[in-house]
Write an enzyme that holds these catalytic residues in place. Structure first.
Site, mmCIF file in Angstrom:
data_model
loop_
_atom_site.group_PDB
_atom_site.id
_atom_site.type_symbol
_atom_site.label_atom_id
_atom_site.label_comp_id
_atom_site.label_asym_id
_atom_site.label_seq_id
_atom_site.Cartn_x
_atom_site.Cartn_y
_atom_site.Cartn_z
ATOM 1 N N CYS A 54 -1.950 50.021 -6.795
ATOM 2 C CA CYS A 54 -0.490 49.573 -7.197
ATOM 3 C C CYS A 54 -0.841 48.398 -8.286
ATOM 4 C CB CYS A 54 0.137 48.770 -6.069
ATOM 5 S SG CYS A 54 1.569 47.759 -6.640
ATOM 6 N N GLU B 143 0.763 -1.280 -0.174
ATOM 7 C CA GLU B 143 -0.082 -0.166 -0.058
ATOM 8 C C GLU B 143 0.891 1.180 -0.171
ATOM 9 O OE1 GLU B 143 -3.262 -0.342 3.433
ATOM 10 O OE2 GLU B 143 -1.806 -1.775 3.655
ATOM 11 N N TYR C 133 -9.241 -2.895 9.856
ATOM 12 C CA TYR C 133 -10.304 -3.304 10.315
ATOM 13 C C TYR C 133 -10.239 -3.806 11.552
ATOM 14 C CZ TYR C 133 -15.230 -5.156 10.382
ATOM 15 O OH TYR C 133 -16.329 -5.641 10.456
ATOM 16 N N CYS D 175 5.118 49.908 -7.402
ATOM 17 C CA CYS D 175 4.934 51.305 -7.652
ATOM 18 C C CYS D 175 5.423 52.504 -7.035
ATOM 19 C CB CYS D 175 3.409 51.489 -7.254
ATOM 20 S SG CYS D 175 2.979 51.163 -5.516
ATOM 21 N N ASP E 212 1.525 10.383 3.818
ATOM 22 C CA ASP E 212 2.264 11.048 4.853
ATOM 23 C C ASP E 212 1.234 12.087 5.693
ATOM 24 O OD1 ASP E 212 4.369 11.960 6.214
ATOM 25 O OD2 ASP E 212 4.903 13.286 4.562
ATOM 26 N N CYS F 101 2.232 46.593 0.418
ATOM 27 C CA CYS F 101 2.125 47.809 -0.232
ATOM 28 C C CYS F 101 1.055 48.237 0.114
ATOM 29 C CB CYS F 101 2.300 47.759 -1.911
ATOM 30 S SG CYS F 101 1.912 49.013 -2.715
ATOM 31 N N LYS G 92 10.892 3.517 2.790
ATOM 32 C CA LYS G 92 10.827 5.008 2.659
ATOM 33 C C LYS G 92 11.480 5.383 1.299
ATOM 34 C CE LYS G 92 9.710 7.240 6.062
ATOM 35 N NZ LYS G 92 9.904 7.592 7.383
ATOM 36 N N LYS H 82 2.540 4.732 1.474
ATOM 37 C CA LYS H 82 2.520 5.103 2.923
ATOM 38 C C LYS H 82 2.154 6.668 2.742
ATOM 39 C CE LYS H 82 5.532 5.193 6.709
ATOM 40 N NZ LYS H 82 5.443 6.629 6.986
ATOM 41 N N CYS I 95 7.547 50.159 -2.163
ATOM 42 C CA CYS I 95 6.967 49.078 -3.148
ATOM 43 C C CYS I 95 7.804 48.895 -4.262
ATOM 44 C CB CYS I 95 5.716 49.214 -3.510
ATOM 45 S SG CYS I 95 5.036 48.069 -4.624
#
Ligand code: IVH
Length: 660
Positions: free
Chosen positions: A422, A110, A221, A402, A114, A417, A307, A112, A399
């Site tokens: 802008c 299966e 299960y 602008c 994360d 900003c 892994k 794994k 900024c």
């Protein structure tokens, strides 16, 4: 009759949830699903006596909790030993074969996922309890939060008690959305999907968990803490039949070679999966053989986690520059010497904010480790070597797009900003201004705003009022007719009351409610512009954060010019506060609790405020009345404790002659 209808709706919703969240094969549109859900919510609101905890409506809501109760697991939730390479996997396989002394056996492979493991207990066909893994022997009761996970059934067809164990995860798209939202709110980003899934499951308020869109994949299960089927593959089939989401990426393998094939296949697909995996889990299929193999002190001898290598690489940060986003957020970006990270060439990485750069101790020229995990954009994990010529990074004082003022509000990590016009933020600002709840300019949606901004017709919100019908008619997907409609919408918006204009300006922390309060208090936009911080803070509900934000906004030359032009265009910039001090409820404070028989919360509030009364969220000695409906909770108790009079909806209406 009603009960049958409610049950029918629930069955339908459950069926569609299973199709959508578990099988990924919806047959209803989102709107149709929402309509079903709303019908059920309405019926349940009318008949609270029929509400049950397993109703699909109960996935959202619920009460925030003070903490989590710790409970013992039915049997320990242990983790798996790791195999970090092919050799270690072959060692594991050899041990299993030796212990089974040449017997025939199969593995189940299966993915794994994360995330974090969680046990869910069912009895009488309903979800009763959900526990995080915790320390393995005791976990935290996160039932209300688990209920919000759409792929975890609240109800199943198996009546006898059983337990499911599986992995709570957040998909990569949901993870990216969540991190983007957090960034906008000035919160730190989650480092990886696992951390964000764990954080989301352990929220004290289940509403927050609900918004996070977690997913649950079942892989065990159990009955009475022991395997509930003769083999692992049968258990997975049973879970799938009971409505659980079981990852279809699984395979029975006859030997270690088949395991390795599975491992390689999924390593190649790793990039295209919608969630993060960090390896493959291999389990001996037969439970009888599992039992004979038994456990070491820490791990089962019948399973192992192979892994995959972390998706990391080392490279040099050549330069750090700053990008301006749609909300005005200034984001430092690392330009990397291009490097291959598990098949993808990486040349840029977001550094999120200046605190993150300080945390990393990063400067231009440094060698760093970059990692890909969930986010499309890789992340700089740490500095491994300082550059010979280090150039320290500082946030720009203006900024970069602008040259407007940038500000970092107190308590936030993001510089923004402040110029709403802008070019980097303009589309967002225009859309907000034109939206239904603000200036309600018909026809000014995404498609139109994209075009008028891209073509340079709108460089400031104020330019909206200088658009001509011919300009609009010449745009894609527009004609004279739609242009006329938009022009009419623009004209009509000039009559919008001042609170909407203030809201439309896009001053940070000034939304609908604050805009209303400011308009009431100052009576004109000019007066607000002229007010200094102490004057602004005189106003109820305006604190240092809001007043500072307003001042900053009007200190910016672009914003002042825009306000002048809006005035010249003829917008409504003065305001007559509606005087309600003579209202019949003036001087009285109400608290609403529970579900009222006919009035919604907002309606009741509007009625009270319309008559000059105040509505507060908490009961104190100053409360004049608590208006209580069905299922009133702690506020009713508090009212009794403080001797505050409690009235019902009828009594409230009786105080308001003429409102029937
Ligand atoms: S079996 C005793 N199966 O990986 C066996 N674990 O160290 C316990 N995980 O804590 C786990 N996908 O959080 C199993 N298909 C899977 C899994 C899985 C992810 C996680 C789980 C566990 C850790 C194993």
């Amino acid at each position: 009759m009603v009960f049958e209808r409610i049950e029918h709706l629930r069955e339908e919703l459950r069926r569609h949830e299973h199709l959508y969240y578990v099988l990924d094969a919806p047959i209803l549109s989102d709107a149709e699903y929402d309509a079903l859900m709303r019908s059920l919510q309405k019926l349940e609101a009318e008949h609270p006596e029929f509400v049950t905890p397993d109703s699909p409506t109960q996935r959202v809501g619920g009460q925030p909790r003070d903490g989590f109760t710790k409970l013992r697991h039915s049997s320990p939730m242990l983790s798996l030993d790791n195999a970090l390479n092919e050799g270690e996997l072959r060692d594991f396989d050899r041990r299993v074969r030796e212990l089974l002394a040449g017997e025939d056996f199969n593995y189940v492979a299966e993915l794994k996922l994360d995330g974090l493991s969680m046990a869910a207990h069912y009895n009488a066909g309903t979800l009763q309890l959900a526990l995080t893994r915790g320390d393995g022997s005791t976990g935290e009761d996160v039932t209300p939060n688990a209920r919000t996970i759409r792929s975890l059934p609240l109800k199943t067809t198996e009546d006898s008690p059983f337990e499911v164990r599986g992995e709570v995860i957040i998909s990569n798209p949901a993870f990216q959305r969540l991190n983007d939202e957090r960034e906008q709110e000035g919160l730190p980003r989650y480092a990886n999907p696992r951390n964000s899934a764990a954080g989301s499951l352990r929220m004290l308020d289940p509403k927050v968990t609900a918004a996070r869109q977690l997913d649950y994949y079942a892989y065990f299960y159990l009955v009475n803490g022991a395997p509930g089927a003769a083999s692992h593959s049968e258990a997975l089939d049973t879970l799938s039949r009971l409505g659980f989401k079981v990852n279809p990426a699984r395979r029975r393998c006859a030997d270690v070679e088949e395991l390795l094939t599975f491992i390689r296949e999924y390593e190649a697909q790793r990039e295209s999966l919608p969630y993060e995996i960090d390896g493959v889990v291999a389990k001996v299929d037969s439970v009888e053989q599992q039992t004979r193999l038994g456990w070491t002190a820490k791990f089962p001898r019948w399973a192992i986690a192979f892994k995959y290598a972390a998706r990391q690489a080392e490279t040099v940060v050549e330069k750090i520059d700053v990008q301006v986003g749609r909300t005005g957020a200034l984001t430092p970006v690392a330009h990397l010497r291009p490097v291959n990270v598990s098949g993808v060439t990486v040349s840029r990485s977001t550094l999120h904010n200046e605190d993150e750069i300080a945390r990393l101790g990063l400067a231009e020229g440094d060698t760093v480790v970059v990692e890909r995990s969930g986010d499309v954009i890789p992340k700089v994990i740490r500095v491994v070597a300082q550059g010979a010529e280090r150039r320290l990074f500082t946030m720009p004082s203006a900024c970069p797009v602008c040259q407007g003022i940038v500000a970092r509000p107190e308590g936030e990590v993001i510089w923004r900003c402040v110029n709403v016009n802008c070019p980097a933020r303009l589309k967002n600002s225009v859309l907000h201004f034109a939206s239904r709840a603000v200036m309600d300019i018909t026809g000014m949606g995404d498609v139109l705003v994209d075009q008028v901004v891209d073509k340079g017709l709108v460089r400031s919100i104020a330019d909206i009022y200088e658009l001509t019908q011919d300009q609009l008619a010449a745009l894609d997907r527009m004609g004279q007719k739609s242009a006329e409609r938009v022009m009419a919408g623009i004209e009509k918006s000039k009559g919008m009351p001042l609170p909407r204009v203030i809201n439309g300006l896009g001053i940070p922390f000034v939304g609908e409610r604050t805009a209303q309060i400011l308009a009431d208090a100052f009576g004109s936009l000019d007066a607000i512009r002229a007010a200094d911080e102490p004057a602004l803070q005189q106003v109820e509900e305006v604190g240092p954060k809001v007043s500072q934000s307003i001042r900053r906004f009007f200190e910016d030359g672009h914003n002042r010019e825009m306000a002048d032009r809006l005035a010249a265009a003829g917008l409504t910039l003065t305001h007559q506060k509606v005087d309600r001090s003579g209202g019949i409820l003036a001087g009285l404070t109400f608290v609403l609790t529970g579900t009222l028989p006919t009035l919604g919360r907002d309606e009741a509030k509007a009625m009270i405020e319309g008559a000059g009364g105040k509505v507060s969220g908490s009961v104190s000695k100053k409360t004049s009345y608590v208006v209580a409906g069905e299922d009133a909770g702690s506020k009713l108790d508090k009212a009794k404790e403080l001797n505050v009079p409690v009235i019902d909806e009828a009594a409230l209406r009786a105080k308001l002659p003429g409102t029937f």
